[in-house]
Design a protein around this motif. Structure first.
Motif, PDB file in Angstrom:
ATOM      1  N   ASN A 117       0.840  -1.201   0.000  1.00 40.33           N
ATOM      2  CA  ASN A 117       0.000   0.000   0.000  1.00 40.33           C
ATOM      3  C   ASN A 117       0.878   1.256   0.000  1.00 40.33           C
ATOM      4  O   ASN A 117       2.098   1.171   0.129  1.00 40.33           O
ATOM      5  CB  ASN A 117      -0.971  -0.002   1.195  1.00 40.33           C
ATOM      6  N   GLY A 118       0.213   2.399  -0.132  1.00 35.46           N
ATOM      7  CA  GLY A 118       0.935   3.666  -0.223  1.00 35.46           C
ATOM      8  C   GLY A 118       1.738   4.005   1.018  1.00 35.46           C
ATOM      9  O   GLY A 118       2.821   4.578   0.924  1.00 35.46           O
ATOM     10  N   LEU A 119       1.212   3.632   2.187  1.00 34.03           N
ATOM     11  CA  LEU A 119       1.902   3.919   3.441  1.00 34.03           C
ATOM     12  C   LEU A 119       3.248   3.175   3.500  1.00 34.03           C
ATOM     13  O   LEU A 119       4.274   3.750   3.846  1.00 34.03           O
ATOM     14  CB  LEU A 119       1.012   3.513   4.617  1.00 34.03           C
ATOM     15  N   ALA A 120       3.221   1.895   3.131  1.00 37.22           N
ATOM     16  CA  ALA A 120       4.455   1.094   3.107  1.00 37.22           C
ATOM     17  C   ALA A 120       5.437   1.678   2.085  1.00 37.22           C
ATOM     18  O   ALA A 120       6.643   1.728   2.329  1.00 37.22           O
ATOM     19  CB  ALA A 120       4.127  -0.359   2.774  1.00 37.22           C
ATOM     20  N   ALA A 121       4.900   2.131   0.947  1.00 39.26           N
ATOM     21  CA  ALA A 121       5.746   2.699  -0.107  1.00 39.26           C
ATOM     22  C   ALA A 121       6.433   3.982   0.368  1.00 39.26           C
ATOM     23  O   ALA A 121       7.633   4.169   0.156  1.00 39.26           O
ATOM     24  CB  ALA A 121       4.917   2.965  -1.359  1.00 39.26           C
ATOM     25  N   ILE A 122       5.677   4.856   1.042  1.00 36.46           N
ATOM     26  CA  ILE A 122       6.242   6.111   1.552  1.00 36.46           C
ATOM     27  C   ILE A 122       7.337   5.809   2.585  1.00 36.46           C
ATOM     28  O   ILE A 122       8.414   6.411   2.566  1.00 36.46           O
ATOM     29  CB  ILE A 122       5.138   7.013   2.155  1.00 36.46           C
ATOM     30  N   SER A 123       7.070   4.851   3.478  1.00 39.67           N
ATOM     31  CA  SER A 123       8.079   4.465   4.486  1.00 39.67           C
ATOM     32  C   SER A 123       9.352   3.972   3.811  1.00 39.67           C
ATOM     33  O   SER A 123      10.463   4.326   4.207  1.00 39.67           O
ATOM     34  CB  SER A 123       7.539   3.356   5.389  1.00 39.67           C
ATOM     35  N   TRP A 124       9.180   3.141   2.790  1.00 37.22           N
ATOM     36  CA  TRP A 124      10.313   2.583   2.045  1.00 37.22           C
ATOM     37  C   TRP A 124      11.123   3.708   1.393  1.00 37.22           C
ATOM     38  O   TRP A 124      12.357   3.709   1.444  1.00 37.22           O
ATOM     39  CB  TRP A 124       9.786   1.584   1.018  1.00 37.22           C
ATOM     40  N   LEU A 125      10.429   4.680   0.805  1.00 41.25           N
ATOM     41  CA  LEU A 125      11.110   5.823   0.185  1.00 41.25           C
ATOM     42  C   LEU A 125      11.865   6.633   1.238  1.00 41.25           C
ATOM     43  O   LEU A 125      13.008   7.036   1.019  1.00 41.25           O
ATOM     44  CB  LEU A 125      10.097   6.727  -0.534  1.00 41.25           C
ATOM     45  N   GLN A 126      11.223   6.847   2.387  1.00 38.04           N
ATOM     46  CA  GLN A 126      11.837   7.653   3.445  1.00 38.04           C
ATOM     47  C   GLN A 126      13.043   6.975   4.078  1.00 38.04           C
ATOM     48  O   GLN A 126      13.869   7.622   4.702  1.00 38.04           O
ATOM     49  CB  GLN A 126      10.785   8.011   4.502  1.00 38.04           C
ATOM     50  N   GLU A 127      13.151   5.665   3.883  1.00 36.61           N
ATOM     51  CA  GLU A 127      14.340   4.943   4.367  1.00 36.61           C
ATOM     52  C   GLU A 127      15.541   5.163   3.460  1.00 36.61           C
ATOM     53  O   GLU A 127      16.615   4.628   3.699  1.00 36.61           O
ATOM     54  CB  GLU A 127      14.035   3.438   4.450  1.00 36.61           C
ATOM     55  N   GLY A 128      15.338   5.937   2.389  1.00 35.44           N
ATOM     56  CA  GLY A 128      16.458   6.261   1.514  1.00 35.44           C
ATOM     57  C   GLY A 128      16.477   5.500   0.204  1.00 35.44           C
ATOM     58  O   GLY A 128      17.430   5.589  -0.565  1.00 35.44           O
ATOM     59  N   ASN A 129      15.429   4.741  -0.054  1.00 36.16           N
ATOM     60  CA  ASN A 129      15.344   4.019  -1.330  1.00 36.16           C
ATOM     61  C   ASN A 129      14.854   4.970  -2.409  1.00 36.16           C
ATOM     62  O   ASN A 129      13.915   5.725  -2.205  1.00 36.16           O
ATOM     63  CB  ASN A 129      14.388   2.834  -1.194  1.00 36.16           C
ATOM     64  N   LEU A 130      15.493   4.909  -3.562  1.00 30.47           N
ATOM     65  CA  LEU A 130      15.145   5.822  -4.647  1.00 30.47           C
ATOM     66  C   LEU A 130      14.912   5.044  -5.945  1.00 30.47           C
ATOM     67  O   LEU A 130      15.855   4.756  -6.672  1.00 30.47           O
ATOM     68  CB  LEU A 130      16.282   6.842  -4.830  1.00 30.47           C
ATOM     69  N   PRO A 131      13.650   4.702  -6.235  1.00 31.46           N
ATOM     70  CA  PRO A 131      13.385   3.975  -7.474  1.00 31.46           C
ATOM     71  C   PRO A 131      13.426   4.920  -8.684  1.00 31.46           C
ATOM     72  O   PRO A 131      13.308   6.142  -8.527  1.00 31.46           O
ATOM     73  CB  PRO A 131      11.966   3.430  -7.267  1.00 31.46           C
ATOM     74  N   ASP A 132      13.590   4.347  -9.865  1.00 32.56           N
ATOM     75  CA  ASP A 132      13.583   5.142 -11.094  1.00 32.56           C
ATOM     76  C   ASP A 132      12.154   5.345 -11.589  1.00 32.56           C
ATOM     77  O   ASP A 132      11.894   6.197 -12.440  1.00 32.56           O
ATOM     78  CB  ASP A 132      14.412   4.433 -12.179  1.00 32.56           C
ATOM     79  N   LEU A 133      11.225   4.521 -11.068  1.00 33.25           N
ATOM     80  CA  LEU A 133       9.837   4.556 -11.521  1.00 33.25           C
ATOM     81  C   LEU A 133       8.947   3.930 -10.450  1.00 33.25           C
ATOM     82  O   LEU A 133       9.352   2.973  -9.787  1.00 33.25           O
ATOM     83  CB  LEU A 133       9.707   3.760 -12.826  1.00 33.25           C
ATOM     84  N   ILE A 134       7.732   4.475 -10.291  1.00 33.45           N
ATOM     85  CA  ILE A 134       6.740   3.886  -9.388  1.00 33.45           C
ATOM     86  C   ILE A 134       5.521   3.484 -10.211  1.00 33.45           C
ATOM     87  O   ILE A 134       5.035   4.274 -11.032  1.00 33.45           O
ATOM     88  CB  ILE A 134       6.307   4.893  -8.291  1.00 33.45           C
ATOM     89  N   ILE A 135       5.050   2.262 -10.001  1.00 32.19           N
ATOM     90  CA  ILE A 135       3.796   1.801 -10.610  1.00 32.19           C
ATOM     91  C   ILE A 135       2.837   1.554  -9.456  1.00 32.19           C
ATOM     92  O   ILE A 135       3.154   0.780  -8.552  1.00 32.19           O
ATOM     93  CB  ILE A 135       4.003   0.498 -11.414  1.00 32.19           C
ATOM     94  N   THR A 136       1.686   2.226  -9.459  1.00 36.23           N
ATOM     95  CA  THR A 136       0.777   2.089  -8.325  1.00 36.23           C
ATOM     96  C   THR A 136      -0.673   1.836  -8.724  1.00 36.23           C
ATOM     97  O   THR A 136      -1.139   2.321  -9.756  1.00 36.23           O
ATOM     98  CB  THR A 136       0.834   3.341  -7.410  1.00 36.23           C
TER      99      THR A 136
END
Length: 121
Positions: free
Chosen positions: A31-50
């Motif tokens: 879900n979006g909450l898990a995705a935001i947490s993952w991003l805030q941990e410093g992960n930087l994807p080149d693309l998001i599919i949601t």
């Protein structure tokens, strides 16, 4: 290239991951909450599919948060949803999504759209 797939239906995110994983590194979140947490941990994807319809934080809110963040605002976003209404498409594009694909989808079409967005990076 790193791709983040956000969908509460595990079977679908696994299908997308399997298809795109041949050429890219794919991470899935439920879900979006898990995705935001993952991003805030410093992960930087080149693309998001949601997806749009998810528990805890839906796709609309995810797009809004990513685009307002500053740090992640340049990450292209593809919406992959079963909602086929024009107003949903317009809302997603207005919030900053780069593309909108309706389920059920052709995996080859998804791959082409992903490649086109990644080339623009």
């Amino acid at each position: 290239m790193k791709i983040l797939v956000v969908d509460d239906k595990q079977s679908l995110s696994e299908l997308v991951a399997q298809f795109l994983g041949q050429a890219h590194s794919v991470t899935t979140m439920e879900n979006g909450l898990a995705a935001i947490s993952w991003l805030q941990e410093g992960n930087l994807p080149d693309l998001i599919i949601t997806d749009l319809e998810m528990p805890e934080m839906d796709g609309f809110e995810l797009i809004k948060r990513v685009k307002e963040s500053g740090v992640f605002s340049d990450i292209p976003i593809i919406v992959l949803s079963c909602r086929d209404s024009s107003s949903d498409r317009v809302e997603c594009l207005r919030l900053g999504a780069d593309d909108y694909i309706v389920k059920p989808f052709n995996p080859e079409e998804l791959l082409i759209r992903v490649e086109k967005l990644l080339i623009r990076q």
